[in-house]
Design an enzyme around this catalytic site. Structure first.
Site, mmCIF file in Angstrom:
data_model
loop_
_atom_site.group_PDB
_atom_site.id
_atom_site.type_symbol
_atom_site.label_atom_id
_atom_site.label_comp_id
_atom_site.label_asym_id
_atom_site.label_seq_id
_atom_site.Cartn_x
_atom_site.Cartn_y
_atom_site.Cartn_z
ATOM 1 N N LYS A 52 0.846 -1.196 0.000
ATOM 2 C CA LYS A 52 0.000 0.000 0.000
ATOM 3 C C LYS A 52 0.884 1.251 0.000
ATOM 4 O O LYS A 52 0.609 2.223 -0.700
ATOM 5 C CB LYS A 52 -0.945 -0.028 1.210
ATOM 6 C CG LYS A 52 -2.031 -1.081 1.047
ATOM 7 C CD LYS A 52 -2.773 -1.412 2.323
ATOM 8 C CE LYS A 52 -3.668 -2.624 2.066
ATOM 9 N NZ LYS A 52 -4.313 -3.152 3.270
ATOM 10 N N GLN A 96 -5.228 -2.141 9.397
ATOM 11 C CA GLN A 96 -4.930 -3.420 8.743
ATOM 12 C C GLN A 96 -5.524 -4.572 9.568
ATOM 13 O O GLN A 96 -5.255 -4.685 10.761
ATOM 14 C CB GLN A 96 -3.401 -3.589 8.603
ATOM 15 C CG GLN A 96 -2.991 -4.835 7.850
ATOM 16 C CD GLN A 96 -3.470 -4.842 6.396
ATOM 17 O OE1 GLN A 96 -3.371 -3.862 5.680
ATOM 18 N NE2 GLN A 96 -4.022 -5.970 5.966
ATOM 19 N N ASP A 119 -11.270 2.010 3.648
ATOM 20 C CA ASP A 119 -11.564 0.615 3.311
ATOM 21 C C ASP A 119 -13.051 0.347 3.084
ATOM 22 O O ASP A 119 -13.427 -0.733 2.628
ATOM 23 C CB ASP A 119 -11.088 -0.282 4.465
ATOM 24 C CG ASP A 119 -9.874 -1.111 4.083
ATOM 25 O OD1 ASP A 119 -9.619 -1.263 2.878
ATOM 26 O OD2 ASP A 119 -9.214 -1.619 4.996
#
Ligand code: NDP
Length: 283
Positions: A52, A96, A119
């Site tokens: 990322k 994460q 997300d």
């Protein structure tokens, strides 16, 4: 022989688009920013976070990675998220997953401001998807749909089968296929006779985490097969679809590696730019 749903090509295209949008935003004085919180030292998570960061670098997005110890308290994790909510340099926040044992994922995700939810896992954005309203879409399902669209796979009126019903892949991908007017069936670990269902699918999306679960005899000839699974066997990556037996039957197939995983990162960048654009518009 199936046409390859090539994540390398499609993700490069998506990243090039993002890079152009970032340039335009910077011209107007806005630098999109992503903060990634990594708690613990899970090697797979470390790899994803590194990827990322590299994608941010490539597209010109400012990125910050916050590494917390595996034994970080829930309060400390939530404090970190709240600080990022208030940070004007940050447009998107990503925690994460999976979090180390003992941390409450649901509570952590709920702390992220919905307008900084990179997300698309916040309950408000999940609800918006369910209601057909616009909001941040989760990256992997968005990547799956982007791939299918770019390959010209027809969805309207087609039978789509999604194997897996997680909140981050299975359910949202099913909802997005439904929003495209596919007739959608969702399978899971209690599904009786999986093969009977998958054989009906014009579009088959597999997100389970079991290598080789889907074999050629379970696929309708000409179907589009999207393999979301990422399995590591002795350090080698493979999907949930047995590529060798499915490829001669399918019309389209995505490989692992080189498929959905790359799209996921590209769609994250796309989400950050969209969030930055929205915030710039409000400022
Ligand atoms: P989860 O473990 O959260 O969900 C797995 C799903 O598979 C569950 O719904 C489960 O059913 C179902 N399942 C398990 N066994 C079977 C079976 N034999 N037949 C049918 N369904 C079954 O996983 P995720 O959704 O988080 O991830 C799925 C896979 O995708 C993993 O390999 C993961 O690494 C990968 N992944 C890849 C990403 C990418 O960017 N390419 C991003 C995210 C995930 P039940 O609900 O009944 O337990």
């Amino acid at each position: 022989m199936a046409q390859l749903l090539d994540g390398r090509i499609y993700s490069e295209e998506a990243l090039a688009e993002v890079t152009e949008k970032v340039k335009a935003l910077k011209k107007s004085g806005v630098t999109p920013g992503l903060a990634v919180i990594l708690a613990g030292d899970d090697p797979a998570s470390q790899t994803y976070v590194r990827n990322k960061g590299k994608a941010c670098e490539k597209t010109g997005i400012y990125s910050r990675t916050i590494i917390l110890p595996a034994d970080v308290s829930q309060a400390e994790l939530e404090k970190t998220i709240r600080e990022l909510n208030d940070d004007p340099k940050i447009d998107g926040i990503l925690v994460q997953l999976p979090l180390p044992r003992g941390l409450d994922e649901k509570r952590a995700l709920a702390c992220i401001l919905p307008e900084k939810d990179a997300d698309g896992f916040h309950v408000l954005n999940a609800g918006r998807l369910m209601l057909g309203q616009s909001g941040t879409l989760p990256c992997t399902p968005k990547g799956v749909l982007r791939m299918l669209r770019l390959a010209g796979v027809e969805l309207d009126g087609k039978k789509a089968v999604v194997v897996g019903r997680s909140n981050i892949v299975g359910k949202p991908v099913a909802m997005m296929l439904l929003n495209e007017n596919a007739t959608v069936t969702i399978c899971h670990s209690h599904t009786e006779d999986l093969k009977e269902v998958t054989k009906q699918a014009d579009v088959l999306v597999v997100a389970v985490g079991k290598p080789g679960l889907i074999t050629g005899d379970m696929v309708k000839p000409g179907a589009a097969v999207v393999d979301v699974g990422i399995n590591r066997i002795n350090g080698v990556l493979s999907g949930d679809v047995d590529f060798d037996s499915v490829e001669p039957v399918a019309g389209w197939i995505s490989p692992v590696p080189g498929g959905v995983g790359l799209m996921t990162v590209a769609m994250l960048m796309d989400n950050v730019v969209t969030l930055a654009t929205a915030r710039a518009g409000k400022a």
